[in-house]
Design a protein around this motif. Sequence first.
Motif, mmCIF file in Angstrom:
data_model
loop_
_atom_site.group_PDB
_atom_site.id
_atom_site.type_symbol
_atom_site.label_atom_id
_atom_site.label_comp_id
_atom_site.label_asym_id
_atom_site.label_seq_id
_atom_site.Cartn_x
_atom_site.Cartn_y
_atom_site.Cartn_z
ATOM 1 N N ALA A 281 0.818 -1.216 0.000
ATOM 2 C CA ALA A 281 0.000 0.000 0.000
ATOM 3 C C ALA A 281 0.847 1.260 0.000
ATOM 4 N N MET A 282 2.154 1.085 0.182
ATOM 5 C CA MET A 282 3.055 2.237 0.260
ATOM 6 C C MET A 282 4.149 2.108 -0.790
ATOM 7 N N PRO A 283 4.737 3.238 -1.167
ATOM 8 C CA PRO A 283 5.830 3.153 -2.135
ATOM 9 C C PRO A 283 7.095 2.585 -1.501
ATOM 10 N N ASP A 284 7.996 2.145 -2.346
ATOM 11 C CA ASP A 284 9.336 1.759 -1.901
ATOM 12 C C ASP A 284 10.127 3.057 -1.812
ATOM 13 N N PHE A 285 10.169 3.627 -0.613
ATOM 14 C CA PHE A 285 10.796 4.930 -0.436
ATOM 15 C C PHE A 285 12.288 4.904 -0.776
ATOM 16 N N PRO B 235 14.726 4.505 4.114
ATOM 17 C CA PRO B 235 15.953 4.727 4.881
ATOM 18 C C PRO B 235 15.686 5.015 6.359
ATOM 19 N N TRP B 236 14.490 5.437 6.701
ATOM 20 C CA TRP B 236 14.182 5.798 8.094
ATOM 21 C C TRP B 236 13.552 4.660 8.879
ATOM 22 N N PHE B 237 13.295 3.516 8.253
ATOM 23 C CA PHE B 237 12.780 2.347 8.964
ATOM 24 C C PHE B 237 13.885 1.312 9.112
#
Length: 179
Positions: A76-80, A137-139
């Motif tokens: 449901a989210m992009p690959d940041f 990068p923040w997870f």
Amino acid sequence: MTETTKTAPALTGERADLLEQLAKSRFFLRFTANELTDRQAGHRSTVSGLTVGGLIKHVASVEKTWVDFILEGPSAMPDFSAMTEADFAARENDFRLLPGETLEGVLAAYAEVAARTDELVATLPDLDAAQPLPKAPWFDQDAKWSARRVLMHIVAETSQHAGHADIVREAIDGTKSMG
């Protein structure tokens, strides 16, 4: 013939607490827009690019995405981690009212998102159900968040941005949410 309507029992405990805190945080965010015109809602009143209308639009978008994450997982989210500078720049449109967008429309969209989230809080079978976080990068790699953790994040995000909106609103006309 008489129809009877069953009313769902009132929520108590953790779910009631989550809904109460979501409602309070949303109230303070929406309150910053009280009696603003569309022009004022889209006005940058500080050195940042933040606007009251843009903050409400952003919070609605983030809440919707995180609820989608609870239901669908990381897809449901992009690959940041794969996003480019241009992708991040395009996401800045989340923080501003674009031509044709109105404060009324943003508030109505936010109300729909909030109703969906509230329904999920009330009916989700298991708040411990966890999904792996998307790559970013923040997870932490391989981290998972439970539905409960995601809902707490939505509360934190809403509260943080309500504070931002309060500062932006105060710079427009001196109106404060609190104090």
